[in-house]
Write an enzyme that holds these catalytic residues in place. Sequence first.
Site, mmCIF file in Angstrom:
data_model
loop_
_atom_site.group_PDB
_atom_site.id
_atom_site.type_symbol
_atom_site.label_atom_id
_atom_site.label_comp_id
_atom_site.label_asym_id
_atom_site.label_seq_id
_atom_site.Cartn_x
_atom_site.Cartn_y
_atom_site.Cartn_z
ATOM 1 C CE LYS A 6 64.298 78.590 68.562
ATOM 2 N NZ LYS A 6 63.460 77.560 68.065
ATOM 3 C CD GLU A 53 65.050 75.856 85.887
ATOM 4 O OE1 GLU A 53 65.475 74.689 86.088
ATOM 5 O OE2 GLU A 53 65.030 76.730 86.768
ATOM 6 C CB CYS A 87 64.240 68.710 83.164
ATOM 7 S SG CYS A 87 62.997 69.846 83.710
ATOM 8 N N GLY A 113 66.143 74.087 78.288
ATOM 9 C CA GLY A 113 66.604 73.205 77.223
ATOM 10 C C GLY A 113 67.875 72.494 77.634
ATOM 11 C CB SER A 114 70.413 70.800 75.602
ATOM 12 O OG SER A 114 71.124 71.817 74.924
ATOM 13 C CB VAL A 166 71.630 75.204 74.094
ATOM 14 C CG1 VAL A 166 71.068 76.577 73.755
ATOM 15 C CG2 VAL A 166 71.727 74.349 72.833
ATOM 16 N N GLY A 167 72.577 75.833 77.093
ATOM 17 C CA GLY A 167 72.535 76.697 78.275
ATOM 18 C C GLY A 167 73.903 77.276 78.613
#
Length: 477
Positions: A171, A246, A280, A224-225, A228-229
Amino acid sequence: MEFRSFIAGRFVDGGRPVVNENPSDLSQPVGMGYELDAAAVHAAVDAAAEAAPSWARSGPQQRFDVLDRIGSEILARREELGRLLASEEGKTLPEATAEVGRAGQIFKFFAGEALRQGGQLVDSVRPGVHAEVVREPLGVVGLITPWNFPIAIPAWKLAPALAYGNTVVLKPADKVPGSAWALAEIISRSSLPAGVFNLVLARGSVAGPVLVERPEVQAISFTGSEAVGRRLAADCGLRLKKLQLEMGSKNPLLVLDDADLDLAVNCAIQGAFYSTGQRCTASSRIIVTAGVAAAFRDRLLAATQALRVGHALESQTQIGPIVDAGQYASVEGDLQQALDEGARLLCGGERLRRDTEGHFMAPVLLEGAGPDARINRVEVFGPLATLSVVADYEAGLALANDSAYGLAAGVCTRSLKHAEDFRRRAQAGLVMVNLPTAGVDYHVPFGGRKGSSYGPREQGAAAAEFYTTVKTCYIQP
Ligand code: UN1
């Protein structure tokens, strides 16, 4: 161009059309992506689950051949795929082409890894018995990837997933359906059996819950952020689902009195502003010791102001646009808050007018923000860095480590003693000596500490840790 999902060996018709914007030129969209609903994500999981047993039994030659073929086509088409990537993400053409090249190399590396898998045979402590330690595939893995590396990050999750015998539901980020579709298109001709790789273009809020809740999905790898992680960690923890995260960082670059100043300025510029700071691994906290602070500050300021910001595909451009209006507003908001808290603007922050309408921002350098100022704590993910002056090496190291994150840390120095000490004491997963904090190799582990990462490392041979599970067999012949 039309960018579609790929499920059970076929590209999928229908879906909600979403314009794939070109951040360098809002009048020239890249194409149209088609977002699917939860039923389609379920179908992708079904296909991956059905394909899992036979792909788990596939041999190393078959896996090598498929991955090698994918890698070869990516490498052969790097210019063309680079243009697509630069058009939808906004990094410059050389950066985008290099990223595509990296994706191709990753497939080649993991093609080789497919051949190099082996276990361990040890004598048991019981006479006449031996133990065999082997790695087995997990089954179905869900891969959720960000927009800032639209082909390299999918590649560095997908290639090991396939090499170690898993099937996949990928995704990608909503902003970059083009590169993911191009990758699927290459895979569709690679003789990978149907269902082993599935691409779903869908909102995160639609695809995420399906990947989390379906028990067939054994593991999720997410870049991602942090917000959300953390949600994923809670949701996967409850379900005992294997997880690799990550997330953000706030990477320091420490410049010492004995640094080669040209090299240090170059590291700072590349680390802070290349890829528009949307990495990042970006150097967002530049720290300099007092003896060289004034000279370094002047040179850094001049170099920052000299950067050519513009259309990603123009040959003169060094820094492309910010990815979209939402991200632009977020960087502007972070900058305004920093100024409100007392930081001083050395340069940048203004919207730049170019021949095309795009999200162009002049790179921002700030000074005078304290260690606890929000701008030194949160990840901005844009062309913005702070400059802080410290008394000496020890104070610099302490400030470098004073973060809730720990992905990359850099030092510029000619002193072997300081370089060695920094290497040992930096609280980060990646340490760079006389190099930018951003820009990593594909054949060694990648990942961080503290709030930056969670779970086993990505990339290189270390990727096996996440994409396989260990089985220990005791045998009495
Ligand atoms: C790099 O700096 O070469 O999202 C890689 C990111 C990282 C990758 C950085 N996961 O920016």
